[in-house]
Design a protein around this motif. Structure first.
Motif, short mmCIF file in Angstrom:
data_model
loop_
_atom_site.label_atom_id
_atom_site.label_comp_id
_atom_site.label_asym_id
_atom_site.label_seq_id
_atom_site.Cartn_x
_atom_site.Cartn_y
_atom_site.Cartn_z
N GLN A 141 0.70 -1.44 0.10
CA GLN A 141 0.18 0.01 0.12
C GLN A 141 0.86 1.25 0.06
O GLN A 141 0.57 2.23 -0.77
N GLY B 178 4.15 1.12 -0.51
CA GLY B 178 5.19 1.01 -1.30
C GLY B 178 5.03 0.77 -2.78
O GLY B 178 4.12 1.39 -3.28
N GLY C 229 0.91 -11.30 5.10
CA GLY C 229 -0.34 -11.29 4.54
C GLY C 229 -1.11 -10.21 5.13
O GLY C 229 -2.47 -10.30 4.76
C1 LIG Z 1 -0.60 2.69 7.31
C2 LIG Z 1 0.18 1.39 6.93
C3 LIG Z 1 0.61 1.07 5.85
C4 LIG Z 1 1.47 -0.06 5.51
N1 LIG Z 1 1.96 -0.27 4.46
C5 LIG Z 1 2.73 -1.41 4.16
C6 LIG Z 1 3.08 -1.79 2.96
O1 LIG Z 1 3.11 -1.17 2.07
N2 LIG Z 1 3.83 -3.12 2.84
C7 LIG Z 1 3.97 -3.90 3.88
O2 LIG Z 1 4.41 -4.80 3.54
N3 LIG Z 1 3.39 -3.56 4.91
C8 LIG Z 1 2.80 -2.53 5.24
N4 LIG Z 1 2.43 -2.17 6.57
C9 LIG Z 1 2.64 -3.20 7.53
C10 LIG Z 1 1.79 -4.41 7.54
O3 LIG Z 1 0.58 -4.17 8.19
C11 LIG Z 1 2.49 -5.58 8.37
O4 LIG Z 1 2.89 -5.06 9.47
C12 LIG Z 1 3.53 -5.85 7.32
O5 LIG Z 1 3.21 -6.35 6.05
C13 LIG Z 1 4.24 -7.45 7.85
O6 LIG Z 1 5.24 -7.68 7.44
P1 LIG Z 1 5.89 -9.31 7.39
O7 LIG Z 1 4.68 -10.13 6.73
O8 LIG Z 1 7.05 -9.23 6.58
O9 LIG Z 1 6.11 -9.59 8.93
P2 LIG Z 1 5.22 -10.48 10.16
O10 LIG Z 1 3.87 -9.75 10.01
O11 LIG Z 1 5.79 -10.44 11.14
O12 LIG Z 1 5.12 -11.66 9.36
C14 LIG Z 1 6.17 -12.53 9.16
C15 LIG Z 1 5.71 -14.07 9.17
O13 LIG Z 1 6.80 -14.84 8.41
C16 LIG Z 1 6.51 -16.32 8.69
N5 LIG Z 1 7.71 -16.91 9.18
C17 LIG Z 1 8.22 -16.73 10.30
N6 LIG Z 1 9.52 -17.76 10.30
C18 LIG Z 1 9.39 -18.30 8.75
C19 LIG Z 1 10.20 -19.18 8.24
N7 LIG Z 1 11.22 -19.61 8.87
N8 LIG Z 1 9.79 -19.43 7.09
C20 LIG Z 1 8.65 -19.25 6.35
N9 LIG Z 1 7.78 -18.33 7.16
C21 LIG Z 1 8.20 -17.86 8.38
C22 LIG Z 1 5.39 -15.95 9.92
O14 LIG Z 1 4.62 -17.04 10.29
C23 LIG Z 1 4.58 -14.76 9.71
O15 LIG Z 1 3.52 -14.94 8.80
C24 LIG Z 1 1.87 -0.98 6.69
C25 LIG Z 1 1.08 -0.81 7.93
C26 LIG Z 1 0.44 0.42 8.09
C27 LIG Z 1 -0.28 0.72 9.50
#
Ligand SMILES: Cc1cc2nc3c(=O)[nH]c(=O)nc-3n(C[C@H](O)[C@H](O)[C@H](O)COP(=O)(O)OP(=O)(O)OC[C@H]3O[C@@H](n4cnc5c(N)ncnc54)[C@H](O)[C@@H]3O)c2cc1C
Ligand SMILES: Nc1ncnc2c1ncn2[C@@H]1O[C@H](COP(=O)(O)O)[C@@H](O)[C@H]1O
Lengths: 315, 246
Positions: free
Chosen positions: A246, A248, A263
């Motif tokens: 969103q 990015g 997700g």
């Molecule tokens: C206004 C606003 C805008 C935002 N805009 C963006 C945006 O543009 N893009 C974006 O990405 N986020 C955005 N976010 C943040 C978003 O809400 C999430 O916090 C973010 O996407 C989470 O990133 P992540 O999935 O890498 O981390 P996490 O949510 O921490 O997920 C990590 C995942 O990895 C899995 N995992 C852990 N270890 C392993 C392994 N060894 N092998 C496989 N899987 C594993 C876990 O089960 C988990 O599902 C925004 C938030 C707000 C409030």
């Protein structure tokens, strides 16, 4: 006349521009009109002529290295006016968006961005556009004679022929130096995230930047670009321009791999135009599986090397 | 320095989007509205620039109906000095840009800051249109903005990298992170927001507007096909032969 704007990157036509050409050609056919293309930049004429594969018979080529949107817009607007263009179609990109806005004012046109279909001309002129960061569509009507449309990538499927376009060169001096680009940093040789057919993205599940070779190796094996989630770029594991979502980059590849990405809706907003979504996550309850087409519940550290090995048989 | 910050009033990023009235109206029920996230970055940087240079001021501008009232008040609470609302439905980018440039022509701002894009229309258009209407430069999206004298130095995102740009003011810029940290309004800000100048102005007339006829939602996915972790390579077979994308 329908004018399509063809973007050049590293001496070649960008993929989204092929879709723009196809759309312009089909729209022209539907309206009993002609289609023309313009390309501005540095490219081989024989490469540019391949735009004929997508239904464009003539391409106007301006051989210059201008990189300021205003100057490019002046050229496009002048060519549009000279050729009496009713509609100018742009591919979606940072640069083309800026050029499109400027051209719309210069030629006194209505403008619609994120168009996802060939316009409906059965009854007036209406177009479907993506809104709410891919969460919905709107059908909009344009009553003005002149129109500027910006096409969202991957919205139009192309059917290339073997036709070749004739390339006419065009020259015009445009130099309004109201701003100065003092430095350009560009990762050379890498596949552009926004233009890639396949994207492999990693999230916080990858645990640290030192593990990114796992993502990069799979990407390399597939000829893919790499992306990441926002926390990953916030923590400086990866550069900011790789962060997808969103707030990015919005990507629309044929295949998007989300590895260790939960997700979150803000992440999905940047990938929901992809054709196929693949999720790889240790947590079977990860929300990404609800949006994905294919999923593997498993550890990225185990799955990625296996996929990288297997990918070599498919590319 | 006179700064204009243009803000949108948009559904929170987690909102589920639905429509009513036979798909002709956005359903605002259960939707939390916020300042557009990129617009909030623009505002946050504007506050820092204003505070760094005595005699500077920030006007926030919004084109929208009275429903946006709280969003505008929040911008005042964050630190804008006064607000203008153009009382009209924001029909499309051209309409909004015409309204913004009409105000800008009257008030001669040094810096017009916007978000990189709105998260409802995602046009990435309004800044470009306004700049062309005013015949001043536009730089978007920018991740860094510094002012020295009359010159703005910016880091602009380009595909696969960035550019450093120097430009004389006045100019229009579309902002994105990490240009500044979002500012959380404090109690004093919230209290003073109520008494800051807030004008409501009628729109100017425009043509070249693309009108929305109806809305629809993307087709839902049919479900996720799971591949056993012991045979991940099976994924490629499916991508090739079933999905036909390899
Ligand atoms: C206004 C606003 C805008 C935002 N805009 C963006 C945006 O543009 N893009 C974006 O990405 N986020 C955005 N976010 C943040 C978003 O809400 C999430 O916090 C973010 O996407 C989470 O990133 P992540 O999935 O890498 O981390 P996490 O949510 O921490 O997920 C990590 C995942 O990895 C899995 N995992 C852990 N270890 C392993 C392994 N060894 N092998 C496989 N899987 C594993 C876990 O089960 C988990 O599902 C925004 C938030 C707000 C409030
Ligand atoms: N209705 C509006 N009122 C004020 N500013 C707006 C409005 N719509 C868009 N903008 C500004 O223009 C930027 C780009 O919007 P858009 O072209 O819709 O993506 C936004 O980030 C805002 O800063």
């Amino acid at each position: 006349m329908i004018l399509s704007y063809i973007e050049i990157a590293d001496g070649d036509i960008k993929k989204t521009s092929l879709e723009v050409a196809q759309m312009a050609a089909e729209l022209a056919k539907k309206m009993g009109d002609s289609a023309l293309a313009i390309a501005i930049g540095k490219a081989d004429v024989t490469k540019l002529a391949l735009i004929g594969n997508y239904g464009i018979s003539t391409l106007i080529y301006v051989d210059t290295d201008v990189s300021i949107s205003k100057n490019i817009a002046t050229l496009v607007a002048n060519i549009a006016t000279k050729n009496n263009a009713s509609t100018v179609i742009f591919p979606k990109s940072i640069m083309a968006d800026a050029v499109a806005a400027s051209v719309a004012i210069k030629i006194d046109a209505a403008i619609v961005n994120n168009v996802v279909e060939i316009p409906d001309t059965a009854n007036g002129f209406s177009v479907k556009r993506s809104i709410y960061t891919g969460k919905a569509f709107a059908k909009v009507e344009i009553k003005q004679a002149k129109k500027v449309l910006v096409l969202r990538k991957n919205a139009i499927s192309t059917q290339p022929t073997s036709d070749i376009a004739s390339v006419e060169t065009y020259k015009e001096d445009i130099s309004t130096n109201h701003l100065k680009i003092t430095e350009t940093n560009k990762t050379k040789g890498d596949i552009l995230l926004t233009d890639a057919e396949i994207v492999v993205s990693g999230g916080r599940g990858l645990k640290g930047p030192e593990n990114w070779h796992l993502i990069e190796n799979l990407a390399k094996a597939l000829g893919a670009a790499t992306g990441c989630s926002k926390p990953v770029s916030d923590m400086d594991w990866r550069p900011h321009h790789e962060h997808v979502g969103q707030t990015g980059v919005k990507v629309a590849p044929n295949i998007y791999f989300a590895v260790g990405i939960s997700g979150a809706i803000q992440h999905l907003a940047g990938v929901n135009s992809s054709k196929i979504l693949v999720a790889i996550n240790t947590d079977p309850e990860a929300p990404f599986f609800k949006a994905a087409d294919y999923g593997i519940v498993g550890d990225a550290f185990d799955i990625l090397p296996k996929l990288t090995l297997a990918a070599k048989n498919y590319r | 320095m006179k700064i204009l910050v243009c803000i949108t009033h948009v559904p929170d990023t987690t909102s589920k989007i639905t429509f009513t009235d036979n798909n002709t109206k956005f359903n605002t029920q259960n939707v939390q509205f916020i300042i557009g996230p990129y617009d909030e970055y623009a505002l946050a940087r504007a506050v820092e620039l204003r505070d760094a240079q005595a005699g500077s001021s920030i006007t926030v501008l919004h084109v929208g109906t009275a429903e946006s009232e709280n969003t505008i008040r929040k911008a005042l609470a964050i630190g804008a000095d006064d607000a203008i609302r153009i009382d009209a439905e924001p029909l499309d980018a051209m309409f909004v840009a015409t309204q913004i440039s009409a105000i800008a022509k009257q008030n001669k701002y040094d810096l017009i800051l916007m978000g990189r894009e709105s998260i409802d229309f995602n046009g990435n258009m309004v800044h470009g249109l306004v700049a062309e209407m005013l015949q001043i430069p536009v730089i978007s999206p920018i991740m860094k903005l510094d002012i020295t004298g009359n010159i703005a130095t910016m880091h602009k995102e380009i595909e696969g990298g960035k550019e450093v740009i120097e430009c004389q003011m006045p100019l229009v810029a579309g902002c994105q992170e990490p240009i500044a940290e979002w500012k959380i309004p404090n109690m004093r800000g919230i209290m003073s927001a109520k008494s800051k100048p807030y004008q409501v102005i009628a729109p100017v007339e425009t043509q070249n507007v693309a009108l929305t006829l109806s809305y629809d939602l993307p087709v839902a996915k049919s479900g996720c096909k799971m591949i056993d972790a012991s045979t991940p390579e099976k994924l490629f077979e499916l991508l090739k032969n079933e999905a036909k994308v390899l």
